[in-house]
Scaffold this active site. Sequence first.
Site, PDB file in Angstrom:
ATOM      1  N   TYR A 135      24.677  26.294  26.935  1.00 37.81           N
ATOM      2  CA  TYR A 135      25.417  25.220  26.255  1.00 37.81           C
ATOM      3  C   TYR A 135      26.615  25.763  25.480  1.00 37.81           C
ATOM      4  CZ  TYR A 135      21.664  21.973  27.394  1.00 37.81           C
ATOM      5  OH  TYR A 135      20.781  21.189  28.069  1.00 37.81           O
TER       6      TYR A 135
HETATM    7  C1  LIG Z   1      19.957  26.366  32.410  1.00 35.97           C
HETATM    8  C2  LIG Z   1      20.076  25.645  33.760  1.00 35.97           C
HETATM    9  C3  LIG Z   1      20.079  24.153  33.533  1.00 35.97           C
HETATM   10  C4  LIG Z   1      21.412  26.098  34.391  1.00 35.97           C
HETATM   11  O1  LIG Z   1      21.579  25.406  35.626  1.00 35.97           O
HETATM   12  P1  LIG Z   1      22.304  26.090  36.865  1.00 35.97           P
HETATM   13  O2  LIG Z   1      22.538  25.053  37.881  1.00 35.97           O
HETATM   14  O3  LIG Z   1      21.536  27.293  37.272  1.00 35.97           O
HETATM   15  O4  LIG Z   1      23.670  26.577  36.170  1.00 35.97           O
HETATM   16  P2  LIG Z   1      25.114  26.621  36.828  1.00 35.97           P
HETATM   17  O5  LIG Z   1      24.991  27.275  38.179  1.00 35.97           O
HETATM   18  O6  LIG Z   1      25.724  25.288  36.773  1.00 35.97           O
HETATM   19  O7  LIG Z   1      25.845  27.608  35.826  1.00 35.97           O
HETATM   20  C5  LIG Z   1      26.940  27.183  35.005  1.00 35.97           C
HETATM   21  C6  LIG Z   1      27.378  28.339  34.159  1.00 35.97           C
HETATM   22  O8  LIG Z   1      26.361  28.645  33.199  1.00 35.97           O
HETATM   23  C7  LIG Z   1      25.888  29.981  33.370  1.00 35.97           C
HETATM   24  N1  LIG Z   1      24.438  29.966  33.193  1.00 35.97           N
HETATM   25  C8  LIG Z   1      23.541  29.410  34.018  1.00 35.97           C
HETATM   26  N2  LIG Z   1      22.287  29.569  33.538  1.00 35.97           N
HETATM   27  C9  LIG Z   1      22.428  30.234  32.372  1.00 35.97           C
HETATM   28  C10 LIG Z   1      21.513  30.683  31.406  1.00 35.97           C
HETATM   29  N3  LIG Z   1      20.211  30.487  31.523  1.00 35.97           N
HETATM   30  N4  LIG Z   1      21.995  31.343  30.345  1.00 35.97           N
HETATM   31  C11 LIG Z   1      23.329  31.544  30.203  1.00 35.97           C
HETATM   32  N5  LIG Z   1      24.250  31.145  31.086  1.00 35.97           N
HETATM   33  C12 LIG Z   1      23.806  30.489  32.154  1.00 35.97           C
HETATM   34  C13 LIG Z   1      26.288  30.385  34.783  1.00 35.97           C
HETATM   35  O9  LIG Z   1      26.475  31.767  34.900  1.00 35.97           O
HETATM   36  C14 LIG Z   1      27.576  29.613  34.976  1.00 35.97           C
HETATM   37  O10 LIG Z   1      28.663  30.299  34.397  1.00 35.97           O
HETATM   38  P3  LIG Z   1      30.034  30.497  35.219  1.00 35.97           P
HETATM   39  O11 LIG Z   1      30.577  29.099  35.388  1.00 35.97           O
HETATM   40  O12 LIG Z   1      30.858  31.353  34.335  1.00 35.97           O
HETATM   41  O13 LIG Z   1      29.635  31.121  36.503  1.00 35.97           O
HETATM   42  C15 LIG Z   1      18.944  26.059  34.737  1.00 35.97           C
HETATM   43  O14 LIG Z   1      18.908  27.464  34.851  1.00 35.97           O
HETATM   44  C16 LIG Z   1      17.563  25.572  34.326  1.00 35.97           C
HETATM   45  O15 LIG Z   1      17.171  24.466  34.652  1.00 35.97           O
HETATM   46  N6  LIG Z   1      16.809  26.412  33.595  1.00 35.97           N
HETATM   47  C17 LIG Z   1      15.490  26.057  33.165  1.00 35.97           C
HETATM   48  C18 LIG Z   1      15.512  24.938  32.151  1.00 35.97           C
HETATM   49  C19 LIG Z   1      16.517  25.088  31.028  1.00 35.97           C
HETATM   50  O16 LIG Z   1      16.719  26.158  30.500  1.00 35.97           O
HETATM   51  N7  LIG Z   1      17.183  23.972  30.690  1.00 35.97           N
HETATM   52  C20 LIG Z   1      18.287  23.937  29.757  1.00 35.97           C
HETATM   53  C21 LIG Z   1      18.067  23.325  28.466  1.00 35.97           C
HETATM   54  S1  LIG Z   1      16.799  22.171  28.121  1.00 35.97           S
END
Ligand SMILES: CC(C)(COP(=O)(O)OP(=O)(O)OC[C@H]1O[C@@H](n2cnc3c(N)ncnc32)[C@H](O)[C@@H]1OP(=O)(O)O)[C@@H](O)C(=O)NCCC(=O)NCCS
Length: 164
Positions: A135
């Site tokens: 975030y």
């Molecule tokens: C966190 C989550 C929602 C990210 O979704 P995703 O589809 O894998 O993320 P994206 O591919 O859209 O990544 C977007 C950006 O965020 C970064 N990013 C993704 N996951 C990340 C994480 N866990 N920590 C830090 N950065 C992260 C990516 O590197 C990317 O950066 P870039 O644009 O510079 O390449 C997913 O990993 C998830 O569902 N995790 C488990 C649940 C969770 O943590 N939910 C979030 C809050 S309730």
Amino acid sequence: MEIVRYLKSFDRSSFDCGVPELNDWLRTQATQKEAANNTRTFLAIDDDKIVGYYATTTYRLELDEVAVAFGSGKRKFPVPAVLLARLAVDKKSQDQGIGARLLVHALTEFARAGESVGFEVVVVHAIDADAVTFYARFGFQQFEGHPLHLFMPTKDLMRTLGRG
Ligand SMILES: CC(C)(COP(=O)(O)OP(=O)(O)OC[C@H]1O[C@@H](n2cnc3c(N)ncnc32)[C@H](O)[C@@H]1OP(=O)(O)O)[C@@H](O)C(=O)NCCC(=O)NCCS
């Protein structure tokens, strides 16, 4: 991939983002909370499967959160807000930009809602420290004392989305 309003007809049982709490919520809570107008859930659908979701609801800043967001003693209760309560992407679909697309979709929906309902802040509740990093990349700031709670002032949201 498309993002659609919640429909209970999609299979929720196989969704697995790696965080049991977020999987369970989609499986067991989303339908009834949607029916009760308690949360609004949007689904990322690919090939007829749920690959991600987010859920929103209203929120009110606690006094200590108000102090962080607006400065100590500057504002009185209540400060209306909206909450991005949950956001998750299935493990098989992570790292493909779906989380970012869901977040931008949620913020766009908030901005639209902000033209007819007043709220001063968008809050997100991160599930863990990794989610905080996710975030923070999008401009959310951490609440001191609530390391998993982050916020973005509505005026910044509107400006970012060209609605300010
Ligand atoms: C966190 C989550 C929602 C990210 O979704 P995703 O589809 O894998 O993320 P994206 O591919 O859209 O990544 C977007 C950006 O965020 C970064 N990013 C993704 N996951 C990340 C994480 N866990 N920590 C830090 N950065 C992260 C990516 O590197 C990317 O950066 P870039 O644009 O510079 O390449 C997913 O990993 C998830 O569902 N995790 C488990 C649940 C969770 O943590 N939910 C979030 C809050 S309730």
